[in-house]
Motif scaffolding. Structure first.
Motif, mmCIF file in Angstrom:
data_model
loop_
_atom_site.group_PDB
_atom_site.id
_atom_site.type_symbol
_atom_site.label_atom_id
_atom_site.label_comp_id
_atom_site.label_asym_id
_atom_site.label_seq_id
_atom_site.Cartn_x
_atom_site.Cartn_y
_atom_site.Cartn_z
ATOM 1 N N VAL A 1 0.853 -1.197 0.000
ATOM 2 C CA VAL A 1 0.000 0.000 0.000
ATOM 3 C C VAL A 1 0.886 1.244 0.000
ATOM 4 C CG1 VAL A 1 -1.783 1.281 1.260
ATOM 5 C CG2 VAL A 1 -1.814 -1.231 1.244
ATOM 6 N N ILE A 2 0.620 2.168 -0.925
ATOM 7 C CA ILE A 2 1.403 3.403 -0.991
ATOM 8 C C ILE A 2 0.954 4.375 0.091
ATOM 9 C CG2 ILE A 2 1.844 3.151 -3.461
ATOM 10 C CD1 ILE A 2 -0.389 5.109 -4.019
ATOM 11 N N TRP B 1 -2.879 1.203 -9.053
ATOM 12 C CA TRP B 1 -1.806 2.059 -9.560
ATOM 13 C C TRP B 1 -0.535 1.253 -9.813
ATOM 14 C CZ3 TRP B 1 -0.304 5.863 -12.221
ATOM 15 C CH2 TRP B 1 1.009 6.345 -12.132
ATOM 16 N N ASP B 2 -0.099 0.473 -8.816
ATOM 17 C CA ASP B 2 1.129 -0.300 -8.969
ATOM 18 C C ASP B 2 1.013 -1.563 -8.125
ATOM 19 O OD1 ASP B 2 3.649 -1.331 -9.243
ATOM 20 O OD2 ASP B 2 4.723 0.393 -8.448
ATOM 21 N N HIS C 1 3.184 -3.850 -7.967
ATOM 22 C CA HIS C 1 4.537 -4.252 -7.558
ATOM 23 C C HIS C 1 4.872 -5.676 -7.978
ATOM 24 C CE1 HIS C 1 5.553 -0.692 -5.113
ATOM 25 N NE2 HIS C 1 4.265 -0.653 -4.853
ATOM 26 N N SER D 1 -3.794 1.620 -4.367
ATOM 27 C CA SER D 1 -2.403 1.175 -4.535
ATOM 28 C C SER D 1 -2.308 0.017 -5.515
ATOM 29 C CB SER D 1 -1.818 0.752 -3.182
ATOM 30 O OG SER D 1 -1.845 1.821 -2.254
ATOM 31 N N ASP E 1 -2.430 6.344 -0.175
ATOM 32 C CA ASP E 1 -3.625 5.548 -0.462
ATOM 33 C C ASP E 1 -4.801 5.960 0.411
ATOM 34 O OD1 ASP E 1 -5.466 3.070 0.054
ATOM 35 O OD2 ASP E 1 -4.389 2.591 -1.788
#
Length: 350
Positions: free
Chosen positions: A170-171, A202-203, A205, A199, A174
């Motif tokens: 999680v960014i 969006w990305d 990872h 998150s 967020d």
């Protein structure tokens, strides 16, 4: 005169696919520019190992171009086509994949296919998907495993479970963005979104770059569909069929309830959006008629459900593309036979 027309018409349609160099070049340039956004995000995230793999595959693909153009003196000018083939291949490989092996696989596959079928009109197989499958056979250990388990599929939101257990990071912003959307946009819809989904969208990872920036893929699709660079019919039907199958039936195979599948996880993992937009209707590899395209998209959606399941598959979507290529040849053959019969009927009537 009439007989000459029909013979010319007949032999023009028996080519597997139609190749229009100008349209391919212009579309390729647009796709290349949009791919640069994905590469820029990898740079900002300091994913240097992924950039090395992408660069290796790109150089290998360009090496085939220069081999044909310089050494063999063939009149080919679509350098962007070779470049994006290399970029796509690198983006669909794990960032941990050995760059030299990735480059060798890319070079041999591109060179082999171009040697067998030097005319783009006769290439019915997706070169990128074929390269990734070969790379997978050589180095399966570098590809990630499925992230979801049968126990997760019994729940309504396995994606939320992956977020809560830290599998999907999680960014920082967020919670701020999620709170803003819940208090504004989603408030009028009487729904709310848990923290972590922004998150994920969006990305993700993922170690496979093509699986990461789904927001950029959605943005790219809007641009490409809006100026008719890419037909929206096949990707839209494919995603609809695959998403509905996941929603309705995926949990039932593991003891879950009907109509509780996690569509978000299915569409935003496994490179589903990326392959649907950029690879499902690769140049010259789709049927020509509207009915053929619909049938192609529907069956590919079913194949994706069988191979990818509810999501997080490392190579399931790539296999779906290759099976779709074989399916497209069959559909195209039927289209050609129908066209030839219609020409014979028209000729006999006159």
């Amino acid at each position: 005169m009439k007989l000459s027309f029909y013979i010319t018409r007949r032999y023009s349609i028996v080519r597997p696919f139609i190749y229009k160099k100008g349209s391919i070049t212009s579309t390729t340039i647009r796709i290349f520019i949009l791919l640069l956004l994905q590469i820029l995000c990898l740079c900002l995230n300091k994913s240097f190992s992924a950039l090395v793999v992408i660069g290796s595959c790109s150089l290998a693909s360009l090496a085939v171009y220069f081999y044909r153009f310089v050494l063999k003196r063939e009149h080919i000018y679509d350098i962007f086509g070779y470049l994006i083939q290399g970029i796509f291949t690198g983006m669909l490989l794990p960032e941990t994949y050995p760059p030299l092996v990735a480059a060798l696989v890319t070079f041999l596959v591109v060179w082999g296919i171009k040697t067998v079928a030097p005319n783009p009109a006769n290439i019915w197989v997706n070169t990128v998907a074929f390269s990734v499958v070969i790379a997978w056979f050589i180095g399966k250990e570098f590809f990630p495993d499925f992230l979801i388990t049968s126990e997760m599929l019994e729940l309504n939101n396995p994606s939320l479970t992956l977020i809560q257990n830290g599998t999907l990071p999680v960014i920082r912003v967020d919670s701020t963005i999620t709170g803003f959307l819940n208090n504004t946009v989603f408030k009028f819809l009487h729904v709310s979104v848990p923290e972590g989904y922004i998150s994920f969208l969006w990305d993700s990872h993922s170690v496979i770059p093509a699986f990461r920036f789904n927001f950029l893929t959605v943005f790219s699709s809007i641009l490409l569909f809006s100026d008719d660079s890419i037909d929206y019919m096949i990707p839209s039907i494919f995603l609809l069929v695959y998403g509905c199958l996941v929603r309705l039936f995926a949990p039932m195979f593991f003891g879950g309830a009907f109509n509780t599948g996690d569509i978000i996880l299915a569409l935003f993992s496994s490179g589903t959006l990326f392959t649907a937009l950029f690879m499902l209707q690769w140049f010259n590899t789709t049927p020509s008629t509207t009915g053929g395209k619909i049938l192609y998209a529907v069956i590919c959606g079913i194949v994706a459900f069988v191979l990818v399941g509810a999501g997080t598959s490392p190579v399931g979507m790539v296999y779906t593309i290759l099976i779709g290529n074989l399916l497209s040849v069959v559909i195209k053959t039927i289209e050609i036979k129908k066209e030839i019969n219609s020409i014979k009927t028209a000729g006999a009537a006159e």
